[in-house]
Design an enzyme around this catalytic site. Structure first.
Site, short mmCIF file in Angstrom:
data_model
loop_
_atom_site.label_atom_id
_atom_site.label_comp_id
_atom_site.label_asym_id
_atom_site.label_seq_id
_atom_site.Cartn_x
_atom_site.Cartn_y
_atom_site.Cartn_z
N SER A 31 0.84 -1.19 0.00
CA SER A 31 0.00 0.00 0.00
C SER A 31 0.88 1.24 0.00
CB SER A 31 -0.90 0.02 1.24
OG SER A 31 -0.19 0.46 2.39
N ASP A 32 0.34 2.35 -0.47
CA ASP A 32 1.02 3.61 -0.21
C ASP A 32 0.77 3.96 1.25
OD1 ASP A 32 2.47 5.95 -0.55
OD2 ASP A 32 1.57 6.38 -2.49
N TRP A 33 1.42 5.00 1.72
CA TRP A 33 1.44 5.32 3.15
C TRP A 33 0.02 5.40 3.73
CZ3 TRP A 33 5.93 6.61 6.16
CH2 TRP A 33 5.64 7.05 7.46
N ALA A 34 -0.34 4.42 4.56
CA ALA A 34 -1.63 4.36 5.27
C ALA A 34 -2.83 4.35 4.33
CB ALA A 34 -1.74 5.51 6.26
N SER A 35 -2.63 3.96 3.07
CA SER A 35 -3.76 4.03 2.14
C SER A 35 -4.84 3.00 2.45
CB SER A 35 -3.28 3.89 0.69
OG SER A 35 -2.75 2.61 0.44
#
Length: 771
Positions: A304-308
């Site tokens: 995932s991208d940051w906290a996506s």
């Protein structure tokens, strides 16, 4: 998809026997030498499955958990709060990867905990944003794309991987292969531009540069193709925004560079912050299961991208972390980056039967496989060599390499009256502008591991040429206060101190070189703009200097296409100098003085103004493309031309090139034939130079409407003055087809036009029919 996951878990008898005989102990560096030798004779998939069979559910979910660096690794252990919890997770083997841990000493310590203090001793992936270099910085990726030099781009990624791996890093969150047609979006600086064909070639070059030919070597790192998918089409160019595009655009424009990365062996994908078809893509089974892991048979993992994953809640697609975990895991998001969702929710969800353990096994298998392929199980400390760290970070040969690609990335936009190159002696030159002596801005936005104020400035570069009288005047300040990666840049709009001094200096010199543009932190993630002119008081400074001396060379430093219509109309010479990294000033000076003949071509269209955006070369004709009845009812603006300020593929040289003997070798072909196209290119000027010869096609009639032009070939050719070379292109089904709205690649019979020249607006044309 569930059936596929279950089938992959059915171990054959041979594998069970191997497990019993060879893996009674933990699959770690703790094994005896004889066991390790036996392991090396077994396939990676077998080793992965054997380890997976020994893991508890908690340990499996832990491998799907990625934490940012959360404590001073060489200091005391955390005593409370989130850091303590993360530390406990690390010691339990509940962390699969970490990011922003760098330096051999730090990496070795977290790796030691993972392999020596946990039950199974599974090594960590160590990720970092190595976007256009580690300590020694290449040009921003958009600038490198302007070189159209695939070998130079690949070498740039190789330098970055060499330095990053020497610092203990084994995984980069690059390359970004998003196609974008909107320069308001700050992250265009991180990609390959607007064209899927060029973008695909660049994606492949960067993946191969990062990963090399042997991923087990300690100077290669796993690459990550991002952001999957359509992030570059965010509405209004606004960061983290929704995306609403048709399937034709998705399949024919957005996905090709990702497919090229997958075909090149990229080990990981990263999903993105946007939604598509009303679904946050982190939770999109269509993208991650059906296309990536299904149709493309990608066997790496998706991070995932940051906290996506957590942001699925904010999109309104999940009511809480529990539901977000269900959606993301089922969709195929394998590794949760700093979302804290999987580690909190997945174990209970599996125990309750809500999420199948086969889904967890599939994700963990993919993550473990990359770790095995990196050689981390054979030597978890392969990236932890202090001598290598000292010798390979900031090496002289790396500075030479980034200087080479920086020169190749510069684009000569305009050179009226051959004002460039500058004479090397006997001239009085005033160097003016807030970026002329700046040593920080040229480093660009993504330079986390580099040191501030380490770029060679344009002033320093020009000072290497001592034959002229050079004076320097800032003119105006561009920014107010400090600049930082996580903060908004404050632009000076009121303090005009210095303009009068700069104007006075310009009156007394032969040539003025003005270095204007954006600060390095004005483009990149979170840095969308609604105005693409020169920020602050720079336009006022430019016009004031022009009023007293029109012999101006404008050098642009920027991370995106700018709308500089006034400058294009008035300024005789304009150089697109981008943000070129560590060796920026030397590269620009060598181009200005003619020691390097510029050869770059634009990878993105430059608009006349923001109102034209999105503007791109491969547009559709519409049903009313031209004025046929002398009235207003055709596709146009009433206040500006349809044409761009500078088209895709544009770029001048100090020499000139003539195209002749353009020929398509035949007029009728069958589907499946290879079509040969040739053209002679002659250097007709006074300098040796390089030209990017570009080939475009137009499919005149299709079951899905086709663009007016599509790039389908290019070659960077070096020509000595007076020299002629014949350039040959071959067109096959790969270039002549397209994807229908079901994602199927088709080639249709019909009439085609072919264009060859030095930019997307070339008029040299031929045609053929495909039957």
């Amino acid at each position: 998809m569930k059936t596929i996951l279950m089938n992959r878990n059915q171990y054959n008898v041979l594998l069970i026997l191997i497990m019993v005989l060879c893996f009674l102990g933990c699959v770690t560096n703790k094994k005896s030498g004889s066991q390790m030798e036996v392991m090396k004779e077994i396939s990676v998939d077998q080793r992965v499955d054997s380890l997976l069979a020994k893991m508890t559910l908690e340990e499996k979910v832990g491998q799907m958990n990625l934490y940012n660096g959360f404590w001073d690794v060489t200091g005391p252990t955390p005593q409370g709060g989130s850091a303590k919890l993360k530390y406990e997770h690390l010691k339990k083997g509940w962390v699969g990867a970490m990011l922003n841990i760098r330096g051999v000493e730090n990496v070795k310590e977290v790796q030691r905990i993972a392999v020596e203090e946990t039950r199974l001793g599974i090594p960590l992936l160590i990720g970092f944003d190595v976007i256009h270099g580690y300590k020694t910085l290449s040009p921003i990726p958009l600038a490198e794309s302007a070189s159209w030099d695939l070998e130079a781009i690949r070498n740039s990624a190789r330098v970055a991987a060499t330095e990053a791996s020497a610092a203990g890093i084994n995984w980069t969150f690059a390359p970004m292969v998003d196609i974008s047609r909107d320069p308001r979006w700050g992250r265009v600086m991180e990609g390959g531009g607007e064209d899927p064909y060029l973008g695909s070639k660049i994606a492949k070059a960067r993946v191969l540069g990062f990963q090399g030919n042997d991923l087990t070597k300690n100077n290669t790192i796993a690459a990550c193709a991002k952001h999957f998918a359509a992030y570059g089409f965010s509405e209004a160019g606004k960061e983290y925004n929704t995306v609403d595009i048709g399937t034709s655009t998705l399949y024919n424009t957005v996905l090709p560079p990702f497919k090229a990365a997958a075909d090149s062996g990229v080990k990981t994908f990263m999903n993105s912050f946007n939604e598509l078809n009303g679904v946050p893509v982190t939770g999109s089974e269509f993208l991650q299961r059906d296309i990536l892991k299904g149709a493309w048979d990608f066997d790496g993992f998706v991070v995932s991208d940051w906290a996506s994953i957590n942001e699925i809640i904010f999109w309104g697609h999940a009511k809480d972390k529990r539901q977000a975990a269900i959606i993301a895991a089922r969709a195929g998001s394998d590794l949760d980056m700093e979302g804290h969702v999987y580690i909190q929710e997945l174990v209970q969800l599996v125990q309750e039967g809500v999420v199948q353990e086969s889904i967890i096994d599939d994700a963990v298998r993919r993550i473990l496989k990359v770790k095995f392929e990196l050689g981390l199980f054979d030597n978890p400390y392969t990236y932890c060599d202090e001598t290598n760290e000292k010798e390979n970070i900031g090496h002289t040969k790396h500075h030479e390499a980034v200087l080479d690609v920086a020169k190749k990335s510069i684009v000569l936009l305009k050179n009226q009256g051959n004002l460039l190159p500058l004479q090397k002696e006997g001239q009085k030159i005033a160097l003016i502008g807030p970026l002329a002596a700046d040593k920080n801005s040229p480093l660009g936005s993504w330079r986390i591991a580099s040191d501030d104020h380490t770029a060679v400035s344009v002033l320093e570069g020009m000072q290497q040429y001592t034959g002229n009288t050079l004076t320097h005047h800032k003119g105006v300040e561009l920014v107010v206060g400090n600049t930082a990666f996580i903060e908004e840049v404050q632009i000076n709009t009121t303090n005009r101190t210095g303009i009068d001094e700069a104007v006075a200096a310009a009156q007394t010199v032969d040539v003025v070189v003005m270095v204007l543009g954006e600060h390095g932190f004005q483009s990149g993630e979170g840095r969308s703009r609604t105005h693409l002119d020169l920020p602050g008081l720079q336009q006022e400074l430019l016009e004031a200097v022009y009023a007293v001396n029109q012999n101006i060379v404008l050098v642009l430093n920027n991370g995106r296409p700018l709308a500089i219509e006034w400058a294009t109309e008035h300024i005789p010479a304009i150089v697109e100098g981008w943000q070129l990294g560590t060796q920026s000033g030397n590269a620009i000076a060598q181009v200005l003085y003619g020691d390097y003949n510029p050869s770059g071509k634009l990878p993105m269209t430059f608009p006349r103004n923001v109102g034209q955006i999105p503007i791109y070369y491969n547009y559709k004709s519409t049903g009313r493309p031209v004025d046929t009845n002398d009235n207003v009812f055709w596709s146009h603006y009433t206040d500006v031309d349809n044409t761009p300020l500078y088209p895709f593929g544009h770029g001048l040289s100090y020499t000139t090139f003539q195209y002749s003997n353009f020929k398509v070798h035949g007029t009728e072909f069958k589907i499946g034939d290879t079509i040969k196209v040739t053209v002679d290119v002659t250097n007709t000027g006074d300098y040796d130079g390089k030209e990017v010869v570009q080939l475009y096609i137009r499919d005149l009639f299709g079951s899905i409407t086709r663009p007016v032009r599509e790039l389908k070939g290019f070659e960077l050719v070096s020509l000595k003055k007076g020299e002629t070379k014949t350039i040959e292109f071959k067109l096959s089904n790969k270039e002549l087809g397209f994807f229908n709205n079901q994602g199927e690649y088709i080639v249709e019979a019909g009439d085609f036009e072919v264009f060859v020249g030095g930019s997307s607006i070339t008029s040299l044309q031929s045609s053929f029919t495909l039957k």
